[in-house]
Design a protein around this motif. Sequence first.
Motif, PDB file in Angstrom:
ATOM      1  N   VAL B  61       0.848  -1.193   0.000  1.00  0.00           N
ATOM      2  CA  VAL B  61       0.000   0.000   0.000  1.00  0.00           C
ATOM      3  C   VAL B  61       0.890   1.252   0.000  1.00  0.00           C
ATOM      4  O   VAL B  61       0.684   2.186  -0.778  1.00  0.00           O
ATOM      5  CB  VAL B  61      -0.959  -0.002   1.214  1.00  0.00           C
ATOM      6  CG1 VAL B  61      -1.673   1.345   1.360  1.00  0.00           C
ATOM      7  CG2 VAL B  61      -1.986  -1.133   1.081  1.00  0.00           C
ATOM      8  N   GLU B  62       1.932   1.236   0.815  1.00  0.00           N
ATOM      9  CA  GLU B  62       2.863   2.375   0.856  1.00  0.00           C
ATOM     10  C   GLU B  62       3.548   2.602  -0.494  1.00  0.00           C
ATOM     11  O   GLU B  62       3.782   3.729  -0.898  1.00  0.00           O
ATOM     12  CB  GLU B  62       3.945   2.139   1.926  1.00  0.00           C
ATOM     13  CG  GLU B  62       3.445   2.375   3.347  1.00  0.00           C
ATOM     14  CD  GLU B  62       4.389   1.765   4.391  1.00  0.00           C
ATOM     15  OE1 GLU B  62       4.013   1.772   5.575  1.00  0.00           O
ATOM     16  OE2 GLU B  62       5.484   1.272   4.010  1.00  0.00           O
ATOM     17  N   GLN B  63       3.843   1.526  -1.172  1.00  0.00           N
ATOM     18  CA  GLN B  63       4.497   1.631  -2.476  1.00  0.00           C
ATOM     19  C   GLN B  63       3.526   2.030  -3.577  1.00  0.00           C
ATOM     20  O   GLN B  63       3.927   2.231  -4.719  1.00  0.00           O
ATOM     21  CB  GLN B  63       5.121   0.280  -2.872  1.00  0.00           C
ATOM     22  CG  GLN B  63       6.177  -0.235  -1.930  1.00  0.00           C
ATOM     23  CD  GLN B  63       7.567   0.307  -2.276  1.00  0.00           C
ATOM     24  OE1 GLN B  63       7.711   1.241  -3.053  1.00  0.00           O
ATOM     25  NE2 GLN B  63       8.579  -0.302  -1.683  1.00  0.00           N
ATOM     26  N   GLY B  64       2.244   2.059  -3.244  1.00  0.00           N
ATOM     27  CA  GLY B  64       1.263   2.472  -4.251  1.00  0.00           C
ATOM     28  C   GLY B  64       0.827   1.357  -5.189  1.00  0.00           C
ATOM     29  O   GLY B  64       0.274   1.617  -6.250  1.00  0.00           O
ATOM     30  N   LEU B  65       1.056   0.096  -4.831  1.00  0.00           N
ATOM     31  CA  LEU B  65       0.591  -1.008  -5.678  1.00  0.00           C
ATOM     32  C   LEU B  65      -0.832  -1.436  -5.313  1.00  0.00           C
ATOM     33  O   LEU B  65      -1.549  -1.980  -6.141  1.00  0.00           O
ATOM     34  CB  LEU B  65       1.523  -2.214  -5.577  1.00  0.00           C
ATOM     35  CG  LEU B  65       2.759  -2.170  -6.472  1.00  0.00           C
ATOM     36  CD1 LEU B  65       3.825  -1.265  -5.888  1.00  0.00           C
ATOM     37  CD2 LEU B  65       3.318  -3.547  -6.719  1.00  0.00           C
ATOM     38  N   PHE B  66      -1.183  -1.218  -4.068  1.00  0.00           N
ATOM     39  CA  PHE B  66      -2.532  -1.548  -3.602  1.00  0.00           C
ATOM     40  C   PHE B  66      -3.152  -0.333  -2.927  1.00  0.00           C
ATOM     41  O   PHE B  66      -2.442   0.509  -2.384  1.00  0.00           O
ATOM     42  CB  PHE B  66      -2.476  -2.672  -2.551  1.00  0.00           C
ATOM     43  CG  PHE B  66      -2.409  -4.057  -3.133  1.00  0.00           C
ATOM     44  CD1 PHE B  66      -3.574  -4.791  -3.349  1.00  0.00           C
ATOM     45  CD2 PHE B  66      -1.189  -4.621  -3.461  1.00  0.00           C
ATOM     46  CE1 PHE B  66      -3.499  -6.067  -3.882  1.00  0.00           C
ATOM     47  CE2 PHE B  66      -1.125  -5.897  -4.006  1.00  0.00           C
ATOM     48  CZ  PHE B  66      -2.274  -6.629  -4.215  1.00  0.00           C
ATOM     49  N   GLU B  67      -4.489  -0.284  -2.941  1.00  0.00           N
ATOM     50  CA  GLU B  67      -5.150   0.640  -2.048  1.00  0.00           C
ATOM     51  C   GLU B  67      -6.179  -0.124  -1.228  1.00  0.00           C
ATOM     52  O   GLU B  67      -6.645  -1.192  -1.621  1.00  0.00           O
ATOM     53  CB  GLU B  67      -5.773   1.815  -2.806  1.00  0.00           C
ATOM     54  CG  GLU B  67      -6.694   1.426  -3.907  1.00  0.00           C
ATOM     55  CD  GLU B  67      -7.061   2.611  -4.813  1.00  0.00           C
ATOM     56  OE1 GLU B  67      -6.275   3.577  -4.910  1.00  0.00           O
ATOM     57  OE2 GLU B  67      -8.150   2.555  -5.407  1.00  0.00           O
ATOM     58  N   ILE B  68      -6.489   0.455  -0.080  1.00  0.00           N
ATOM     59  CA  ILE B  68      -7.445  -0.182   0.828  1.00  0.00           C
ATOM     60  C   ILE B  68      -8.794   0.474   0.633  1.00  0.00           C
ATOM     61  O   ILE B  68      -8.894   1.695   0.594  1.00  0.00           O
ATOM     62  CB  ILE B  68      -6.986  -0.002   2.292  1.00  0.00           C
ATOM     63  CG1 ILE B  68      -5.638  -0.702   2.489  1.00  0.00           C
ATOM     64  CG2 ILE B  68      -8.028  -0.556   3.258  1.00  0.00           C
ATOM     65  CD1 ILE B  68      -5.080  -0.572   3.884  1.00  0.00           C
ATOM     66  N   ARG B  69      -9.827  -0.336   0.474  1.00  0.00           N
ATOM     67  CA  ARG B  69     -11.175   0.205   0.312  1.00  0.00           C
ATOM     68  C   ARG B  69     -12.118  -0.500   1.265  1.00  0.00           C
ATOM     69  O   ARG B  69     -11.908  -1.654   1.615  1.00  0.00           O
ATOM     70  CB  ARG B  69     -11.690  -0.087  -1.111  1.00  0.00           C
ATOM     71  CG  ARG B  69     -10.925   0.621  -2.170  1.00  0.00           C
ATOM     72  CD  ARG B  69     -11.772   0.671  -3.432  1.00  0.00           C
ATOM     73  NE  ARG B  69     -10.921   1.029  -4.563  1.00  0.00           N
ATOM     74  CZ  ARG B  69     -11.057   0.565  -5.793  1.00  0.00           C
ATOM     75  NH1 ARG B  69     -12.036  -0.305  -6.063  1.00  0.00           N
ATOM     76  NH2 ARG B  69     -10.269   0.948  -6.756  1.00  0.00           N
ATOM     77  N   PRO B  70     -13.188   0.180   1.644  1.00  0.00           N
ATOM     78  CA  PRO B  70     -14.214  -0.513   2.433  1.00  0.00           C
ATOM     79  C   PRO B  70     -14.825  -1.619   1.576  1.00  0.00           C
ATOM     80  O   PRO B  70     -14.837  -1.524   0.344  1.00  0.00           O
ATOM     81  CB  PRO B  70     -15.250   0.574   2.736  1.00  0.00           C
ATOM     82  CG  PRO B  70     -14.907   1.740   1.880  1.00  0.00           C
ATOM     83  CD  PRO B  70     -13.507   1.583   1.383  1.00  0.00           C
ATOM     84  N   ALA B  71     -15.327  -2.665   2.204  1.00  0.00           N
ATOM     85  CA  ALA B  71     -15.893  -3.792   1.457  1.00  0.00           C
ATOM     86  C   ALA B  71     -17.038  -3.323   0.559  1.00  0.00           C
ATOM     87  O   ALA B  71     -17.844  -2.489   0.954  1.00  0.00           O
ATOM     88  CB  ALA B  71     -16.396  -4.857   2.432  1.00  0.00           C
ATOM     89  N   LYS B  72     -17.076  -3.870  -0.651  1.00  0.00           N
ATOM     90  CA  LYS B  72     -18.113  -3.505  -1.619  1.00  0.00           C
ATOM     91  C   LYS B  72     -19.510  -3.830  -1.089  1.00  0.00           C
ATOM     92  O   LYS B  72     -20.472  -3.123  -1.341  1.00  0.00           O
ATOM     93  CB  LYS B  72     -17.887  -4.267  -2.930  1.00  0.00           C
ATOM     94  CG  LYS B  72     -17.163  -3.447  -3.982  1.00  0.00           C
ATOM     95  CD  LYS B  72     -17.467  -4.007  -5.368  1.00  0.00           C
ATOM     96  CE  LYS B  72     -16.196  -4.291  -6.137  1.00  0.00           C
ATOM     97  NZ  LYS B  72     -15.767  -5.675  -6.242  1.00  0.00           N
ATOM     98  N   ASP B  73     -19.606  -4.934  -0.360  1.00  0.00           N
ATOM     99  CA  ASP B  73     -20.924  -5.359   0.120  1.00  0.00           C
ATOM    100  C   ASP B  73     -21.288  -4.694   1.460  1.00  0.00           C
ATOM    101  O   ASP B  73     -22.270  -5.081   2.096  1.00  0.00           O
ATOM    102  CB  ASP B  73     -20.954  -6.895   0.273  1.00  0.00           C
ATOM    103  CG  ASP B  73     -19.889  -7.392   1.251  1.00  0.00           C
ATOM    104  OD1 ASP B  73     -19.216  -6.542   1.894  1.00  0.00           O
ATOM    105  OD2 ASP B  73     -19.729  -8.616   1.381  1.00  0.00           O
ATOM    106  N   GLY B  74     -20.541  -3.681   1.851  1.00  0.00           N
ATOM    107  CA  GLY B  74     -20.853  -2.994   3.105  1.00  0.00           C
ATOM    108  C   GLY B  74     -20.471  -3.778   4.350  1.00  0.00           C
ATOM    109  O   GLY B  74     -20.716  -3.333   5.470  1.00  0.00           O
ATOM    110  N   GLY B  75     -19.858  -4.935   4.143  1.00  0.00           N
ATOM    111  CA  GLY B  75     -19.436  -5.767   5.279  1.00  0.00           C
ATOM    112  C   GLY B  75     -18.279  -5.137   6.041  1.00  0.00           C
ATOM    113  O   GLY B  75     -17.778  -4.072   5.660  1.00  0.00           O
ATOM    114  N   PRO B  76     -17.862  -5.802   7.094  1.00  0.00           N
ATOM    115  CA  PRO B  76     -16.847  -5.223   7.978  1.00  0.00           C
ATOM    116  C   PRO B  76     -15.403  -5.357   7.463  1.00  0.00           C
ATOM    117  O   PRO B  76     -14.494  -4.803   8.060  1.00  0.00           O
ATOM    118  CB  PRO B  76     -17.019  -6.025   9.271  1.00  0.00           C
ATOM    119  CG  PRO B  76     -17.531  -7.343   8.814  1.00  0.00           C
ATOM    120  CD  PRO B  76     -18.340  -7.102   7.569  1.00  0.00           C
TER     121      PRO B  76
END
Lengths: 151, 151
Positions: B61-76
Amino acid sequence: VKRKSLENERCTVARGLDVVGDWWTLLIVRDALAGVTRFNDFQRSLGAAKNILSSRLKSLVEQGLFEIRPAKDGGPYQEYVLTEKGKALVPVLVALSQWSSDYVFSRREIPSAPVDRRKRRPLNRISLRASDGRRLRNEDVEFLSGLHRPE
Amino acid sequence: VKRKSLENERCTVARGLDVVGDWWTLLIVRDALAGVTRFNDFQRSLGAAKNILSSRLKSLVEQGLFEIRPAKDGGPYQEYVLTEKGKALVPVLVALSQWSSDYVFSRREIPSAPVDRRKRRPLNRISLRASDGRRLRNEDVEFLSGLHRPE
């Protein structure tokens, strides 16, 4: 960190990484492709500690990526020479280099990339094609995760 | 082993390896390309210890290869999603997969390789081309070693 062995993986990506999945391996291969053959020159180029370089080269010989030959000039130094298997890593290095030029370098920097030996210019972008010749975008390629692994 | 930082290398191969030059990185990217988004699924797929996987994902994530997103289905659960920079590694994985199919698998084994999403067949062999379109053999590509590095 003890790593999981990927030796018996059916996934070609995983099994490939089991052989070349570290920093040293591909840099040593890069240097060899650039004409380096002697231990001391690998060492100067890579800035590696002797014991580490020595164990990496040993493992690359065991894996069949390099072979050891007596010096061409009859001198006392052994030469480390890429095998076919080692030379066949060129497309991997070219793909990595193109990705790195695009995404890791800033606009102000001048990247050094492999060139076409005749014209001395950077290569065309690698293009992926289906078995029927159709050009594929990255998203047209389907990968299987370890979760899909057949038992 | 403390590794030499390649962050300021002009060589695109070296600088690329500084980001993706280990086993985990490219396997995590492979899984993400295969549709894996959740920590637990990466863990199951890779058989990695949680703390190791967690630190690898953080660094990706720090290197910019991934990003973190909230779950698409609204789950935890958070989802780890590849960025453009991460997705652009597809040709590196394809090149590695083709090399591995050719040189690491024995004839009796059935390699699992990425396929064309439409026809579900393995891709054509990557071909390298000069900037004028000439097809290049591996030996037509010229690399520079660390010894050629301009100061």
